[in-house]
Design a protein around this motif. Structure first.
Motif, short mmCIF file in Angstrom:
data_model
loop_
_atom_site.label_atom_id
_atom_site.label_comp_id
_atom_site.label_asym_id
_atom_site.label_seq_id
_atom_site.Cartn_x
_atom_site.Cartn_y
_atom_site.Cartn_z
N PHE A 109 0.79 -1.21 0.13
CA PHE A 109 -0.14 0.05 -0.04
C PHE A 109 0.77 1.33 0.04
O PHE A 109 2.15 1.17 0.44
CB PHE A 109 -0.79 0.00 1.24
CG PHE A 109 -0.13 -0.20 2.48
CD1 PHE A 109 0.46 0.99 3.09
CD2 PHE A 109 0.03 -1.55 3.04
CE1 PHE A 109 1.10 0.77 4.45
CE2 PHE A 109 0.66 -1.57 4.30
CZ PHE A 109 1.11 -0.58 4.92
N ALA A 110 0.45 2.23 -0.42
CA ALA A 110 0.72 3.65 -0.46
C ALA A 110 0.80 4.32 1.12
O ALA A 110 -0.42 4.14 1.77
CB ALA A 110 0.57 4.37 -1.53
N LEU A 111 1.93 5.04 1.51
CA LEU A 111 1.80 5.76 2.67
C LEU A 111 0.87 6.86 2.73
O LEU A 111 0.47 7.06 3.78
CB LEU A 111 3.17 6.28 3.13
CG LEU A 111 4.29 5.24 3.72
CD1 LEU A 111 5.59 5.89 3.87
CD2 LEU A 111 3.68 5.13 5.15
N GLU A 112 0.57 7.52 1.44
CA GLU A 112 -0.26 8.45 1.39
C GLU A 112 -2.01 7.95 1.78
O GLU A 112 -2.53 8.45 2.68
CB GLU A 112 -0.37 8.84 0.04
CG GLU A 112 0.78 9.76 -0.38
CD GLU A 112 1.92 9.01 -0.88
OE1 GLU A 112 3.05 9.26 -1.35
OE2 GLU A 112 1.61 7.73 -0.85
N GLU A 113 -1.99 6.73 1.43
CA GLU A 113 -3.34 5.98 1.61
C GLU A 113 -3.31 5.68 3.10
O GLU A 113 -4.40 5.89 3.82
CB GLU A 113 -3.63 5.00 0.92
CG GLU A 113 -5.12 4.32 1.25
CD GLU A 113 -5.27 2.99 0.24
OE1 GLU A 113 -6.17 2.55 0.44
OE2 GLU A 113 -4.26 2.33 -0.39
N LEU A 114 -2.34 5.11 3.80
CA LEU A 114 -2.52 4.75 5.01
C LEU A 114 -2.58 6.17 5.95
O LEU A 114 -3.12 6.03 6.80
CB LEU A 114 -1.08 4.19 5.59
CG LEU A 114 -0.97 4.01 7.29
CD1 LEU A 114 -1.80 2.99 7.63
CD2 LEU A 114 0.34 3.50 7.29
N ASN A 115 -1.91 7.18 5.65
CA ASN A 115 -1.99 8.43 6.35
C ASN A 115 -3.41 8.91 6.39
O ASN A 115 -4.12 9.42 7.33
CB ASN A 115 -1.14 9.44 5.83
CG ASN A 115 -1.23 10.84 6.37
OD1 ASN A 115 -1.25 10.96 7.51
ND2 ASN A 115 -1.50 11.65 5.64
N ALA A 116 -4.17 8.86 5.15
CA ALA A 116 -5.44 9.38 5.12
C ALA A 116 -6.40 8.42 5.71
O ALA A 116 -7.30 9.11 6.50
CB ALA A 116 -5.76 9.35 3.26
N ARG A 117 -6.28 7.35 5.85
CA ARG A 117 -6.97 6.44 6.51
C ARG A 117 -6.70 6.58 8.10
O ARG A 117 -7.87 6.47 8.88
CB ARG A 117 -6.99 4.85 6.35
CG ARG A 117 -7.43 4.37 4.70
CD ARG A 117 -6.88 3.00 4.54
NE ARG A 117 -7.41 2.85 3.17
CZ ARG A 117 -8.64 2.22 2.93
NH1 ARG A 117 -9.56 2.04 3.95
NH2 ARG A 117 -9.01 1.92 1.63
#
Length: 220
Positions: free
Chosen positions: A103-111
């Motif tokens: 997964f992308a860190l950007e998605e983890l941050n958003a979640r």
């Protein structure tokens, strides 16, 4: 925001730890499921990232025990892309969200931002209090129509106050929320950041409650 990460894969764990640190989070990372399970009882976390494929103890067992013990911290589970049954069981056991590897860190941050906001009853991606606004997506702070330049730690502390407006926050709570266990922190560090925030946002924005802590607004 302080995050508990339980991930046994060194490459993935290190990437999450460093990446979330760049976003301003404080991360306590455990590769051992038993240590990670105990950590939640020893500190106050804003969210948990839990890998389900841990050695020695299954991530689902950790999650079940946490919820059985009454822990309400939001949890994001990490699973393999083809592990549909694991994802379903994780959500049924009390997980708030999931991510499939890779997964992308950007998605983890958003979640993370989403589940933390939800925990505090917030739905907007902006936190606003009496003319002070924090955009959670780009971490930009404005007062009125002026952009205010803050350090990463100053933004993190301001975010805590905005999420807990009109609530008293002790110095110990603030310190615990913005530093991981392996950080070396002096006793007056929080006071220095509060001083800087007042200097940049106004002396009356954050009030001192002597002997108790600090508050944004007025205690209910």
């Amino acid at each position: 925001m302080r995050i508990l990460l339980i991930e046994d894969d060194k490459l993935i764990g290190d990437g999450i730890n460093v990446g979330l640190g760049a976003y301003g989070y404080s991360v306590d990372w455990f590769s051992d499921g038993f240590q990670g399970r105990q950590a939640l009882a020893m500190a106050d976390y804003d969210a948990v990232i839990l890998d389900l494929g841990l050695p020695k103890i299954d991530g689902l067992d950790i999650l079940r025990q946490w919820r059985k013990d009454g822990h309400k911290e939001p949890v994001i589970i990490l699973t393999a892309r083809d592990a549909i049954e694991q994802r379903v069981k994780g959500l049924q056991c009390g997980a708030d969200d999931y991510l499939c590897k890779p997964f992308a860190l950007e998605e983890l941050n958003a979640r993370l931002q989403t589940i933390i906001r939800r925990t505090h009853g917030q739905t907007s991606s902006e936190l606003i209090f009496e003319g002070i606004k924090l955009n959670l997506a780009n971490r930009q702070v404005t007062k009125g129509d002026q952009v205010v330049s803050l350090t990463t730690k100053e933004v993190n502390i301001l975010e805590l106050f905005l999420l807990n407006a009109n609530r008293l926050l002790s110095r110990e709570t603030l310190q615990e929320k913005i530093y991981a266990w392996d950080n070396d922190v002096s006793s007056n560090t929080v006071d220095v950041y509060i001083h800087n925030l007042r200097k940049k946002l106004g002396n009356k924005v954050i009030k001192t409650v002597y002997g108790a802590g600090y508050i944004l607004g007025n205690e209910q």
